[in-house]
Design an enzyme around this catalytic site. Structure first.
Site, PDB file in Angstrom:
ATOM      1  N   ARG A 107      -5.197 -12.686  -0.132  1.00  0.00           N
ATOM      2  CA  ARG A 107      -6.537 -12.334   0.357  1.00  0.00           C
ATOM      3  C   ARG A 107      -7.392 -11.922  -0.828  1.00  0.00           C
ATOM      4  NH1 ARG A 107      -6.085  -7.007  -0.666  1.00  0.00           N
ATOM      5  NH2 ARG A 107      -4.091  -5.988  -0.237  1.00  0.00           N
ATOM      6  N   GLU A 132       4.444  -8.621  -6.213  1.00  0.00           N
ATOM      7  CA  GLU A 132       4.084  -9.193  -4.925  1.00  0.00           C
ATOM      8  C   GLU A 132       2.848 -10.057  -5.084  1.00  0.00           C
ATOM      9  OE1 GLU A 132       3.222  -6.068  -2.188  1.00  0.00           O
ATOM     10  OE2 GLU A 132       1.443  -5.385  -3.257  1.00  0.00           O
ATOM     11  N   VAL A 182      -9.650  -5.505  -2.869  1.00  0.00           N
ATOM     12  CA  VAL A 182     -10.690  -4.475  -2.886  1.00  0.00           C
ATOM     13  C   VAL A 182     -11.415  -4.497  -4.236  1.00  0.00           C
ATOM     14  CG1 VAL A 182     -11.161  -1.998  -2.737  1.00  0.00           C
ATOM     15  CG2 VAL A 182      -9.363  -3.008  -1.309  1.00  0.00           C
ATOM     16  N   GLY A 214       0.796  -1.222   0.000  1.00  0.00           N
ATOM     17  CA  GLY A 214       0.000   0.000   0.000  1.00  0.00           C
ATOM     18  C   GLY A 214       0.824   1.266   0.000  1.00  0.00           C
ATOM     19  N   GLY A 215       2.083   1.174  -0.432  1.00  0.00           N
ATOM     20  CA  GLY A 215       2.918   2.368  -0.516  1.00  0.00           C
ATOM     21  C   GLY A 215       3.658   2.715   0.760  1.00  0.00           C
ATOM     22  N   GLU A 252      14.825  -3.017  -5.175  1.00  0.00           N
ATOM     23  CA  GLU A 252      14.595  -3.475  -6.539  1.00  0.00           C
ATOM     24  C   GLU A 252      14.976  -2.378  -7.522  1.00  0.00           C
ATOM     25  OE1 GLU A 252      10.754  -6.472  -6.142  1.00  0.00           O
ATOM     26  OE2 GLU A 252      10.451  -4.397  -6.763  1.00  0.00           O
TER      27      GLU A 252
END
Length: 477
Positions: A292, A288, A295, A164-165, A200
């Site tokens: 889950r 990544e 959203v 999420g940054g 990276e």
């Protein structure tokens, strides 16, 4: 099949899970903080238990409280939704140790895929393309400088335990390393209680493409195409669509096959997403894995005509992926806009307040997933998502047209929202052409003087919701 499922979440995703459960004939238990007492997921569940004060650390992140709630209600499964404890391996393990089914992958898989450096090594082993970078955790700015020199600038520092940054910094030269390392590590520690970083090569102006995976315990594993997630602000997705304008059938197959190979190497079960960066030459690299439901899962649901939440539940109950999902083919183009209580005129500042009027758009090709209503007080303690508006059509142009109409019909009065921002993005020539990447918002300029029909809710007769305070303050004579 399960008899009762506890939903360890709040907001629109909790309500979405409740609906899937009820369609399957499963009873539901909502947990909620004191701030969410009037939320719709509390009203629509079969049972509800307050688990603490408003702050997440004292409620939605309290594993003992959630497990106790599941035990006293005789829940036989827990669905974590997204966010909060959804990618917490310890939570998944604790649920399993309590003889309750965790609707998601095993804790070991969550742990391994949550460790970004370890996940990268697994993808390499599976033959999935990865971005050049460090082999593991970087211990110091000095080590970071050496690695950056080897792979070449620009590079990006990332938190091993996050997303999420958070805990992420782009570095364009050696002089920036020390400050970037310190701030990224501190931010990661504050956000995830883990300040470890890896590095990276930074891919300039890529597209962010993710592949939806489903895997059961019977050996079945499939992908349901891609989602284009390149419209982002500070690494937070704002608009998603499927199929991607940049992905050909041949590229879709290669990316899908790579995602399945990676998921098999991880021994993955249930719903998950593998995220890639796609460069301008059509080369893609693993970024990544999200262990889950995402959203933006409704985008895939509308394109393929499936229910991912029901499928998650069936898989967790030991059933194979249903035939209709195994044989699903993409039929539509779909777009999702995340409607947030934020002010696009002032750097997207959160705008928690009372919703005084609320009108959801309808018509062919529009879906709205939301937990809010007129009279709902937006809590200041959680993320600012109010609703997800999804449009779909036979073509991308039709889906865009329907989304524009949906936004112009939508009325949310009280808080500032991102509705006008979304409308301007949809009308932008770069977005309309499909020729955009993750740098889109770097040059996009929001014009606060442009208004849409959604700014004028009272034109269609919507009146502000009457609050208890207003009732008390009314003159009596």
């Amino acid at each position: 099949m399960f008899k009762k499922i506890l939903i360890a979440n709040r907001g629109e995703i909790a309500l979405r899970i409740i609906r899937a459960c009820h369609e399957l004939g499963i009873q539901t238990v909502a947990v909620y903080s004191e701030a969410d007492e009037d939320s719709l997921h509390v009203k629509f569940s079969d049972e509800a238990i307050c688990i603490g004060p408003p702050p997440s650390l004292e409620s939605y992140l309290l594993i003992p409280q959630i497990l106790a709630s599941a035990e006293i209600t005789d829940s036989d499964a827990i669905h974590p939704g997204y966010g909060f404890l959804s990618e917490n391996a310890n939570f998944a393990d604790c649920v399993a140790e309590s003889n309750i089914t965790f609707i998601g992958p095993p804790g070991k898989v969550i742990s391994e895929m949550g460790d970004k450096a370890l996940a990268k090594e697994k993808m390499k082993k599976a033959g999935v393309p990865v971005i050049p970078g460090s082999k593991g955790i970087i211990d110091s700015p000095e080590e970071a400088k050496k690695i950056a020199k080897d792979i070449g600038y620009p590079v990006i520092l990332k938190a091993t335990a996050g997303g999420g940054g958070k805990g992420m910094r782009i570095v364009r030269n050696e002089e920036e390393i020390e400050k970037a390392f310190s701030t990224a590590s501190s931010e990661a520690k504050a956000s995830f209680n883990n300040g470890s970083l890896y590095m990276e090569k930074f891919i300039e102006k890529p597209r962010h493409i993710e592949i939806q995976i489903l895997a059961d315990t019977h050996g079945n594993m499939i992908h349901l195409g891609e989602r284009e997630c390149s419209i982002q602000r500070r690494h937070q997705k704002l608009i998603e669509e499927s199929p991607s304008p940049a992905v050909s059938p041949e590229l879709r197959k290669r990316m899908g096959d790579a995602a399945i190979s990676g998921a098999r190497e991880a021994n993955y079960v249930n719903a998950g997403t593998i995220e890639f960066l796609l460069d301008k030459d059509g080369k893609f690299y693993f970024m990544e894995m999200n262990t889950r439901i995402q959203v933006e899962h409704p985008v895939t649901e509308m394109v393929y005509g499936v229910d991912l939440l029901k499928e998650q539940i069936r898989i967790a109950a030991g059933e194979p992926i249903s035939d209709e999902v195994l044989n699903a083919e993409p039929q539509w183009h779909a777009i999702e806009c995340r409607i947030n209580a934020e002010d696009p005129e002032h750097d997207f500042m959160p705008s928690p307040s009372l919703i005084t009027a609320f009108h959801v758009p309808g018509g062919v090709g529009i879906r709205v997933d939301t937990h809010v209503y007129a009279g709902y007080e937006i809590p200041q303690y959680y993320d600012s998502l109010l609703a997800k508006m999804i449009s779909w059509g036979r073509t991308r142009e039709e889906a865009i047209g329907r989304m524009k109409r949906g936004i112009e019909e939508c009325v949310i009065e009280g808080p500032k929202t991102t509705l006008p921002f979304h409308l301007q993005v949809l009308k932008h020539e770069k977005f309309a052409s499909g020729d955009y990447d993750t740098s889109f918002l770097d040059t996009f300029e929001f014009d606060p003087t442009l208004k849409s029909r959604s700014d004028y809710g009272r034109r269609i007769g919507l009146q502000p919701a009457e609050t208890e305070k207003e009732k008390i303050d009314e003159p009596t004579g």
